[in-house]
Scaffold this motif. Structure first.
Motif, PDB file in Angstrom:
ATOM      1  N   HIS A  14       0.817  -1.200   0.000  1.00 19.78           N
ATOM      2  CA  HIS A  14       0.000   0.000   0.000  1.00 19.78           C
ATOM      3  C   HIS A  14       0.853   1.253   0.000  1.00 19.78           C
ATOM      4  CE1 HIS A  14      -4.165  -1.426   0.424  1.00 19.78           C
ATOM      5  NE2 HIS A  14      -3.602  -2.509   0.971  1.00 19.78           N
ATOM      6  N   GLY A  15       2.051   1.149   0.514  1.00 14.66           N
ATOM      7  CA  GLY A  15       2.903   2.325   0.538  1.00 14.66           C
ATOM      8  C   GLY A  15       3.734   2.492  -0.705  1.00 14.66           C
ATOM      9  N   SER A  16       3.606   1.569  -1.666  1.00 17.25           N
ATOM     10  CA  SER A  16       4.429   1.618  -2.871  1.00 17.25           C
ATOM     11  C   SER A  16       3.828   2.518  -3.943  1.00 17.25           C
ATOM     12  CB  SER A  16       4.613   0.198  -3.424  1.00 17.25           C
ATOM     13  OG  SER A  16       3.355  -0.352  -3.768  1.00 17.25           O
ATOM     14  N   TYR A  17       2.600   2.998  -3.764  1.00 18.11           N
ATOM     15  CA  TYR A  17       2.022   3.878  -4.758  1.00 18.11           C
ATOM     16  C   TYR A  17       1.267   4.999  -4.051  1.00 18.11           C
ATOM     17  CZ  TYR A  17      -2.065   1.020  -3.691  1.00 18.11           C
ATOM     18  OH  TYR A  17      -3.064   0.346  -3.040  1.00 18.11           O
ATOM     19  N   ALA A  18       1.085   6.110  -4.760  1.00 15.83           N
ATOM     20  CA  ALA A  18       0.427   7.282  -4.181  1.00 15.83           C
ATOM     21  C   ALA A  18      -1.090   7.124  -4.241  1.00 15.83           C
ATOM     22  CB  ALA A  18       0.860   8.532  -4.926  1.00 15.83           C
ATOM     23  N   THR A  19      -1.764   7.923  -3.455  1.00 16.45           N
ATOM     24  CA  THR A  19      -3.224   7.886  -3.376  1.00 16.45           C
ATOM     25  C   THR A  19      -3.821   8.958  -4.270  1.00 16.45           C
ATOM     26  OG1 THR A  19      -3.062   7.130  -1.089  1.00 16.45           O
ATOM     27  CG2 THR A  19      -5.187   8.006  -1.812  1.00 16.45           C
ATOM     28  N   LEU A  20      -4.903   8.590  -4.981  1.00 12.69           N
ATOM     29  CA  LEU A  20      -5.605   9.557  -5.811  1.00 12.69           C
ATOM     30  C   LEU A  20      -6.520  10.416  -4.949  1.00 12.69           C
ATOM     31  CD1 LEU A  20      -6.665   7.738  -9.111  1.00 12.69           C
ATOM     32  CD2 LEU A  20      -5.379   9.864  -8.908  1.00 12.69           C
ATOM     33  N   LEU A  21      -6.517  11.703  -5.185  1.00 13.09           N
ATOM     34  CA  LEU A  21      -7.343  12.645  -4.440  1.00 13.09           C
ATOM     35  C   LEU A  21      -8.235  13.402  -5.409  1.00 13.09           C
ATOM     36  CD1 LEU A  21      -4.581  14.153  -2.106  1.00 13.09           C
ATOM     37  CD2 LEU A  21      -6.121  12.236  -1.604  1.00 13.09           C
ATOM     38  N   ILE A  22      -9.462  13.643  -5.001  1.00 15.86           N
ATOM     39  CA  ILE A  22     -10.399  14.433  -5.811  1.00 15.86           C
ATOM     40  C   ILE A  22     -10.842  15.630  -4.989  1.00 15.86           C
ATOM     41  CG2 ILE A  22     -12.398  13.049  -5.095  1.00 15.86           C
ATOM     42  CD1 ILE A  22     -13.585  13.601  -7.898  1.00 15.86           C
ATOM     43  N   LYS A  23     -10.869  16.781  -5.625  1.00 23.09           N
ATOM     44  CA  LYS A  23     -11.257  18.024  -4.966  1.00 23.09           C
ATOM     45  C   LYS A  23     -12.412  18.654  -5.718  1.00 23.09           C
ATOM     46  CE  LYS A  23      -6.541  19.026  -3.349  1.00 23.09           C
ATOM     47  NZ  LYS A  23      -5.430  20.021  -3.369  1.00 23.09           N
ATOM     48  N   GLY A  24     -13.321  19.260  -4.960  1.00 20.96           N
ATOM     49  CA  GLY A  24     -14.484  19.899  -5.560  1.00 20.96           C
ATOM     50  C   GLY A  24     -15.336  20.542  -4.501  1.00 20.96           C
ATOM     51  N   PRO A  25     -16.501  21.066  -4.881  1.00 23.65           N
ATOM     52  CA  PRO A  25     -17.379  21.725  -3.904  1.00 23.65           C
ATOM     53  C   PRO A  25     -17.903  20.733  -2.870  1.00 23.65           C
ATOM     54  CG  PRO A  25     -18.486  21.476  -6.024  1.00 23.65           C
ATOM     55  CD  PRO A  25     -17.066  21.112  -6.254  1.00 23.65           C
ATOM     56  N   THR A  26     -17.864  21.143  -1.624  1.00 21.18           N
ATOM     57  CA  THR A  26     -18.352  20.298  -0.525  1.00 21.18           C
ATOM     58  C   THR A  26     -19.810  20.575  -0.192  1.00 21.18           C
ATOM     59  OG1 THR A  26     -17.510  21.902   1.074  1.00 21.18           O
ATOM     60  CG2 THR A  26     -16.049  20.080   0.457  1.00 21.18           C
ATOM     61  N   GLN A  27     -20.366  21.642  -0.744  1.00 14.20           N
ATOM     62  CA  GLN A  27     -21.765  21.986  -0.534  1.00 14.20           C
ATOM     63  C   GLN A  27     -22.486  22.058  -1.873  1.00 14.20           C
ATOM     64  OE1 GLN A  27     -21.734  25.650   1.691  1.00 14.20           O
ATOM     65  NE2 GLN A  27     -21.217  24.645   3.625  1.00 14.20           N
TER      66      GLN A  27
END
Length: 299
Positions: A14-27
């Motif tokens: 699990h530490g061998s690859y990065a995590t995908l993150l998604i950003k956007g409106p929370t409301q």
């Protein structure tokens, strides 16, 4: 010891690859606003070129890839940068409500580790108001001026499509009363009931979403003909439409019957090849036989 070894291996994987993150409106966003979603890795050195957006619309149960160049997603624009990708929605609408995520196509990562967390996109909206009379289909609506006869009952329903159930109320111009309801009921109307009535709808969460629709109720004199009222005109229009449809059906039936009769009349005689001229034994067409000839036909 074996358990610790397994845990260490899992942690290493699990530490061998990065995590995908998604950003956007929370409301929730307003209908018509511009919205931007972004995907990026927690490790800026990871390759973002093999990542794409997926969407599961509000009334769908499966994920669909957002293609960067497709007429199906012409209302969206995918922009790729060195360390992230962005999904631009210039005009957020109710049809775009749903769930969005980022998914990697890399071979060394499999589900569910190849996708980001799910981001819910909610849109606040409220359509135009629709007024309809009780006893009539809502799609017929009502005119801006409603002509009624004295003593008639008037029931007007106000409605609007909205992300949340609106708060309705009625008010009459020149009066200070407010009716907190979507339905206006006037029983046995009199001359004092004439005037302008307005239905106002407010969104419960987004106060900027307000709709208003006004209808004028006009009282006809007692000697007015029945077709001068709104009900009478509607009945007259409905009867005229039904009569036109009946005339069309009868005309088509007569036309088709005449065509069928004309086709039957113009049809030539039946060519019955089974009927042939008689053949006589003594004629040239007779078959040679040892019997003495006669002039009697064989048929």
């Amino acid at each position: 010891m074996n358990v610790l070894a397994v845990v260490a291996v899992v942690a290493l994987i699990h530490g061998s690859y990065a995590t995908l993150l998604i950003k956007g409106p929370t409301q929730a966003v307003l209908e018509g606003e511009s919205v931007t979603l972004e995907c990026q890795y927690s490790d800026s050195e990871s390759n973002i070129s093999d990542v794409h957006f997926e969407v599961s619309y509000k009334y769908m149960s499966r994920w669909r890839q957002v293609w960067e160049r497709s007429w199906c997603f012409y209302w969206m624009n995918v922009e790729r940068m060195a360390d992230r990708i962005a999904l631009n929605i210039p005009n957020a609408g109710r049809s775009l409500e749903g769930f969005y995520r980022c998914v990697s196509d890399a071979d060394n990562v499999t589900a569910p580790d190849n996708s980001s967390q799910v981001l819910a996109l909610n849109v606040q909206y409220m359509g135009e108001l629709t007024l309809s009379r009780e006893g009539y289909r809502s799609y017929l609506g009502i005119p801006q001026e409603l002509k009624v006869q004295l003593g008639e009952n008037v029931v007007v329903q106000c409605s609007a499509s909205s992300s949340e159930e609106p708060q309705y109320y009625w008010q009459k111009e020149g009066d200070d009363w407010i009716l907190p309801s979507s339905q206006l009921t006037l029983k046995k109307v009199s001359a004092a009931d004439g005037g302008q009535y307005s239905c106002i709808a407010e969104h419960p969460s987004e106060k900027s979403l307000i709709r208003k629709r006004t209808v004028t109720i006009t009282l006809l004199p007692e000697d007015a003909r029945w077709y001068e009222s709104s009900n009478g005109r509607l009945l007259l229009m409905t009867s005229a439409a039904a009569a036109s449809l009946l005339v069309f059906i009868v005309s088509m039936s007569v036309f088709l019957c005449r065509r069928a009769k004309q086709a039957k009349t113009n049809k030539g005689p039946i060519d019955d090849r089974s009927q042939k001229k008689p053949i006589y034994k003594g004629s040239a067409e007779s078959i040679e036989s040892s019997a003495h000839g006669d002039k009697q036909p064989l048929v």
